[in-house]
Design a protein around this motif. Structure first.
Motif, PDB file in Angstrom:
ATOM      1  N   LEU A   1       4.726  -3.780   4.011  1.00 15.26           N
ATOM      2  CA  LEU A   1       5.223  -4.502   3.353  1.00 15.26           C
ATOM      3  C   LEU A   1       4.263  -4.244   2.400  1.00 15.26           C
ATOM      4  CD1 LEU A   1       6.425  -7.351   5.409  1.00 15.26           C
ATOM      5  CD2 LEU A   1       7.844  -5.513   4.883  1.00 15.26           C
ATOM      6  N   PHE A   2       4.829  -3.767   1.135  1.00 14.62           N
ATOM      7  CA  PHE A   2       3.591  -3.431   0.353  1.00 14.62           C
ATOM      8  C   PHE A   2       3.820  -4.045  -1.051  1.00 14.62           C
ATOM      9  CE2 PHE A   2       1.425  -0.821  -3.001  1.00 14.62           C
ATOM     10  CZ  PHE A   2       0.403  -0.190  -2.774  1.00 14.62           C
ATOM     11  N   PHE A   3       3.814  -5.347  -0.431  1.00 14.06           N
ATOM     12  CA  PHE A   3       2.904  -6.432  -1.236  1.00 14.06           C
ATOM     13  C   PHE A   3       2.648  -7.463  -1.134  1.00 14.06           C
ATOM     14  CE2 PHE A   3       7.427  -6.662   0.744  1.00 14.06           C
ATOM     15  CZ  PHE A   3       7.867  -7.709   1.059  1.00 14.06           C
ATOM     16  N   PRO A   4       2.437  -8.544  -1.824  1.00 17.05           N
ATOM     17  CA  PRO A   4       1.159 -10.026  -0.762  1.00 17.05           C
ATOM     18  C   PRO A   4       2.439 -10.978  -0.470  1.00 17.05           C
ATOM     19  CG  PRO A   4       0.563  -9.608  -3.009  1.00 17.05           C
ATOM     20  CD  PRO A   4       1.575  -8.485  -2.859  1.00 17.05           C
TER      21      PRO A   4
ATOM     22  N   TRP B   1      -0.996  -1.728 -15.157  1.00 13.56           N
ATOM     23  CA  TRP B   1      -0.901  -1.882 -14.077  1.00 13.56           C
ATOM     24  C   TRP B   1      -1.095  -0.522 -12.635  1.00 13.56           C
ATOM     25  CZ3 TRP B   1       0.181   3.414 -12.112  1.00 13.56           C
ATOM     26  CH2 TRP B   1       1.250   3.471 -10.530  1.00 13.56           C
ATOM     27  N   SER B   2      -1.649  -1.835 -11.610  1.00 13.71           N
ATOM     28  CA  SER B   2      -2.489  -0.986 -10.732  1.00 13.71           C
ATOM     29  C   SER B   2      -1.185  -0.517  -9.244  1.00 13.71           C
ATOM     30  CB  SER B   2      -3.557  -1.641 -10.466  1.00 13.71           C
ATOM     31  OG  SER B   2      -4.248  -2.033 -12.056  1.00 13.71           O
ATOM     32  N   VAL B   3      -2.772  -0.192  -8.375  1.00 15.54           N
ATOM     33  CA  VAL B   3      -1.927  -0.083  -7.234  1.00 15.54           C
ATOM     34  C   VAL B   3      -2.900  -0.407  -6.739  1.00 15.54           C
ATOM     35  CG1 VAL B   3      -1.578   1.282  -5.409  1.00 15.54           C
ATOM     36  CG2 VAL B   3       0.057   2.180  -7.296  1.00 15.54           C
ATOM     37  N   VAL B   4      -3.179  -1.192  -5.570  1.00 10.85           N
ATOM     38  CA  VAL B   4      -3.958  -1.747  -4.623  1.00 10.85           C
ATOM     39  C   VAL B   4      -3.610  -2.007  -3.432  1.00 10.85           C
ATOM     40  CG1 VAL B   4      -5.751  -4.099  -4.961  1.00 10.85           C
ATOM     41  CG2 VAL B   4      -3.816  -3.418  -7.017  1.00 10.85           C
ATOM     42  N   HIS B   5      -4.463  -1.547  -3.052  1.00 11.01           N
ATOM     43  CA  HIS B   5      -4.836  -1.796  -1.397  1.00 11.01           C
ATOM     44  C   HIS B   5      -5.829  -3.136  -0.662  1.00 11.01           C
ATOM     45  CE1 HIS B   5      -1.969   1.554  -0.135  1.00 11.01           C
ATOM     46  NE2 HIS B   5      -2.571   2.374  -0.917  1.00 11.01           N
ATOM     47  N   HIS B   6      -5.077  -3.484   0.040  1.00  9.37           N
ATOM     48  CA  HIS B   6      -6.299  -4.758   0.297  1.00  9.37           C
ATOM     49  C   HIS B   6      -7.261  -4.865  -0.861  1.00  9.37           C
ATOM     50  CE1 HIS B   6      -4.400  -4.874   4.010  1.00  9.37           C
ATOM     51  NE2 HIS B   6      -4.100  -2.873   3.858  1.00  9.37           N
ATOM     52  N   GLY B   7      -7.042  -5.768  -2.149  1.00  6.87           N
ATOM     53  CA  GLY B   7      -8.121  -5.873  -2.455  1.00  6.87           C
ATOM     54  C   GLY B   7      -9.023  -4.814  -3.636  1.00  6.87           C
TER      55      GLY B   7
ATOM     56  N   ILE C   1      -9.125 -10.063 -10.297  1.00  5.76           N
ATOM     57  CA  ILE C   1      -8.306 -10.921  -9.388  1.00  5.76           C
ATOM     58  C   ILE C   1      -7.446  -9.824  -8.343  1.00  5.76           C
ATOM     59  CG2 ILE C   1      -5.560 -11.207 -10.055  1.00  5.76           C
ATOM     60  CD1 ILE C   1      -5.852 -11.910 -13.118  1.00  5.76           C
ATOM     61  N   ALA C   2      -7.433  -8.375  -8.527  1.00  9.86           N
ATOM     62  CA  ALA C   2      -7.446  -8.307  -7.021  1.00  9.86           C
ATOM     63  C   ALA C   2      -8.572  -8.519  -5.889  1.00  9.86           C
ATOM     64  CB  ALA C   2      -6.731  -6.626  -7.100  1.00  9.86           C
ATOM     65  N   ARG C   3      -9.701  -8.456  -5.981  1.00  6.65           N
ATOM     66  CA  ARG C   3     -10.471  -8.600  -5.077  1.00  6.65           C
ATOM     67  C   ARG C   3     -10.894  -9.907  -4.756  1.00  6.65           C
ATOM     68  NH1 ARG C   3     -14.909  -4.973  -8.040  1.00  6.65           N
ATOM     69  NH2 ARG C   3     -13.985  -2.957  -7.314  1.00  6.65           N
ATOM     70  N   GLU C   4     -10.381 -11.225  -5.795  1.00  7.92           N
ATOM     71  CA  GLU C   4     -10.407 -12.442  -5.945  1.00  7.92           C
ATOM     72  C   GLU C   4      -8.978 -13.080  -4.581  1.00  7.92           C
ATOM     73  OE1 GLU C   4     -11.400 -15.964  -5.672  1.00  7.92           O
ATOM     74  OE2 GLU C   4     -12.547 -14.817  -6.474  1.00  7.92           O
ATOM     75  N   LEU C   5      -7.904 -12.116  -4.676  1.00  6.28           N
ATOM     76  CA  LEU C   5      -6.548 -12.298  -4.000  1.00  6.28           C
ATOM     77  C   LEU C   5      -6.918 -11.421  -2.830  1.00  6.28           C
ATOM     78  CD1 LEU C   5      -4.038 -13.500  -6.973  1.00  6.28           C
ATOM     79  CD2 LEU C   5      -5.209 -14.930  -5.468  1.00  6.28           C
ATOM     80  N   ASN C   6      -7.171 -10.469  -2.794  1.00  5.28           N
ATOM     81  CA  ASN C   6      -7.288  -9.477  -1.839  1.00  5.28           C
ATOM     82  C   ASN C   6      -5.764  -8.678  -1.942  1.00  5.28           C
ATOM     83  OD1 ASN C   6      -8.099  -7.977   0.652  1.00  5.28           O
ATOM     84  ND2 ASN C   6      -6.669  -8.896   1.817  1.00  5.28           N
ATOM     85  N   TRP C   7      -5.158  -8.793  -3.023  1.00  3.66           N
ATOM     86  CA  TRP C   7      -4.301  -8.484  -3.048  1.00  3.66           C
ATOM     87  C   TRP C   7      -3.845  -7.333  -2.778  1.00  3.66           C
ATOM     88  CZ3 TRP C   7      -1.113 -11.280  -6.522  1.00  3.66           C
ATOM     89  CH2 TRP C   7      -0.036 -10.497  -6.874  1.00  3.66           C
ATOM     90  N   HIS C   8      -2.453  -6.744  -2.339  1.00  4.04           N
ATOM     91  CA  HIS C   8      -2.336  -5.913  -1.457  1.00  4.04           C
ATOM     92  C   HIS C   8      -0.598  -5.335  -2.289  1.00  4.04           C
ATOM     93  CE1 HIS C   8      -1.623  -2.538   1.764  1.00  4.04           C
ATOM     94  NE2 HIS C   8      -0.523  -2.737   1.618  1.00  4.04           N
ATOM     95  N   GLY C   9      -0.484  -4.457  -2.787  1.00  2.00           N
ATOM     96  CA  GLY C   9       0.784  -4.095  -3.383  1.00  2.00           C
ATOM     97  C   GLY C   9       0.664  -3.676  -4.661  1.00  2.00           C
ATOM     98  N   GLN C  10       2.155  -3.368  -5.620  1.00  5.32           N
ATOM     99  CA  GLN C  10       1.722  -3.453  -6.949  1.00  5.32           C
ATOM    100  C   GLN C  10       1.461  -4.473  -8.015  1.00  5.32           C
ATOM    101  OE1 GLN C  10       4.349   0.050  -8.387  1.00  5.32           O
ATOM    102  NE2 GLN C  10       5.335  -0.248  -6.568  1.00  5.32           N
TER     103      GLN C  10
END
Length: 397
Positions: free
Chosen positions: A108-111, A209-215, A252-261
């Motif tokens: 599931l490539f979204f948070p 736009w970014s692709v992010v894996h686990h932050g 922001i990606a690291r703060e939220l541990n983002w996973h997805g676009q």
């Protein structure tokens, strides 16, 4: 991730960035099922799509939408779910059901829903950015019309937006090309649907736009719009160097541990400061500026950070032509803005999305019927893209 070749389900295939991502996945040999709420959706007819399906509208028929997605996951043995627009909120709310349908191999490539909601609301997002030390224009929140009117008196030049508005819709301002298009008397903010009023800053609009894996950001593209449609969405996209946008996305990606676009809008003032404007927790046009190999690697085999270099250019040719035909005086400007840009809907050996972008205008009729919008409203062509896949903050059943 799985050891076997991914089988991708891309939802809301109508969007230009969906057309692009589906095309890219097809170029790299991935098996893609494209889904949308109407059969003429352009991305569904890309050569990149192995097959396409029609699903119920997530905004109006949520339970049926989720059931249909679950059925597609089972039938097509989907291992990657890749949302393209705000249907991501409905999918995230029912994450457990999707997991049950796809089993342990489903990516599931979204948070999760709470993470998505944290950045979607413009009021909450602005507050969140300030907490992280990221710049944002001075602002006030209005939950009534009187508060909205009072907030607009705080600055000589102001800009107001609905907390859940998208695509350049639901805006008020007394400055710039959109000044006076709408009136405060036409707007009714509420505690559940507040408006954000900000000082109007002069500067350049940028997006990323970014692709992010686990932050961790593994692919990043920052771009500007040399040409927009009706002073709203961009129709020509050009990549630019922007270490500031990368730093903001990483923070922001690291703060939220983002996973997805993950995508952001910025207002860049003369001093180079990137003021945070809004977050789009899904792909945007920046993906069109990455190569197929860059995108495929970022999704399925990331190995460090890749930044799209400045100078790449894409355009939505039909929109550029429409603008020139509607405003003949724009022709020279449009040609200059589009020079060197290749198309999003008409890529090499993949021209059907361009044909279906015209056929899909029938969706406008459905839009008018559902919402009763005046066909002469300037924002119609933007709004019709969204009406059945938006999330406005309402509880999701």
């Amino acid at each position: 991730m799985t050891d076997t070749a991914p089988r991708v389900l891309a939802t809301t295939s109508r969007m230009p960035f969906a057309v692009d991502e589906i095309h890219k996945l097809g170029e790299t040999g991935r098996d893609v099922t494209a889904a949308d709420t109407f059969a003429a959706s352009p991305g569904s007819h890309s050569r990149g799509a192995s097959r396409h399906v029609v699903v119920p509208a997530p905004t109006q028929r949520t339970a049926e939408f989720i059931a249909a997605v679950m059925e597609v996951i089972r039938r097509e043995r989907i291992t990657w779910l890749l949302p393209m627009f705000e249907e991501v909120f409905y999918l995230a709310r029912h994450r457990d059901l999707l997991r049950d349908a796809g089993g342990e191999h489903l990516e599931l490539f979204f948070p999760d829903f709470d993470t998505l909601a944290k950045v979607h609301d413009k009021v909450a997002f602005t507050r969140f950015c300030r907490e992280l030390g990221l710049s944002a224009a001075e602002s006030a929140t209005a939950t009534t019309r009187d508060e909205l009117r009072a907030a607009t008196q705080m600055w000589p030049h102001w800009f107001a937006r609905a907390a859940y508005g998208r695509g350049g819709l639901d805006v008020l301002t007394n400055t710039g090309p959109l000044a006076g298009e709408s009136s405060i008397d036409e707007v009714t903010p509420t505690p559940d649907e507040p408006w954000l009023v900000q000082e109007y800053l002069e500067g350049v609009d940028r997006c990323s736009w970014s692709v992010v894996h686990h932050g961790e950001v593994v692919l990043h593209s920052c771009y500007e719009h040399p040409l927009t449609i009706d002073d709203r969405g961009g129709i020509v996209f050009e990549s630019v160097d922007s270490p500031e946008s990368l730093a903001a996305a990483q923070t922001i990606a690291r703060e939220l541990n983002w996973h997805g676009q993950l995508s952001f809008d910025y207002l860049v003032t003369d001093d180079g400061v990137h003021h945070m404007v809004e977050c789009n927790p899904r792909p945007t046009a920046g993906c069109t500026l990455a190569t197929s190999e860059e995108f495929d690697t970022a999704l399925f085999a990331p190995s460090g950070l890749v930044v799209v270099p400045a100078g790449r250019k894409k355009m939505i040719k039909a929109a550029v032509l429409r603008d020139a035909l509607k405003h003949p005086s724009h022709l020279r400007r449009n040609l200059a803005a589009a020079k060197g840009a290749s198309g999003v809907y008409d890529q090499a050996k993949d021209h059907m999305p361009l044909i279906y972008s015209a056929l899909s205008l029938q969706h406008i009729l459905a839009y008018r019927k559902v919402l009763g919008i005046d066909r002469n409203k300037r924002e119609e062509l933007v709004a019709t893209q969204f009406f059945d896949v938006l999330w406005d903050g309402s509880p999701i059943p």
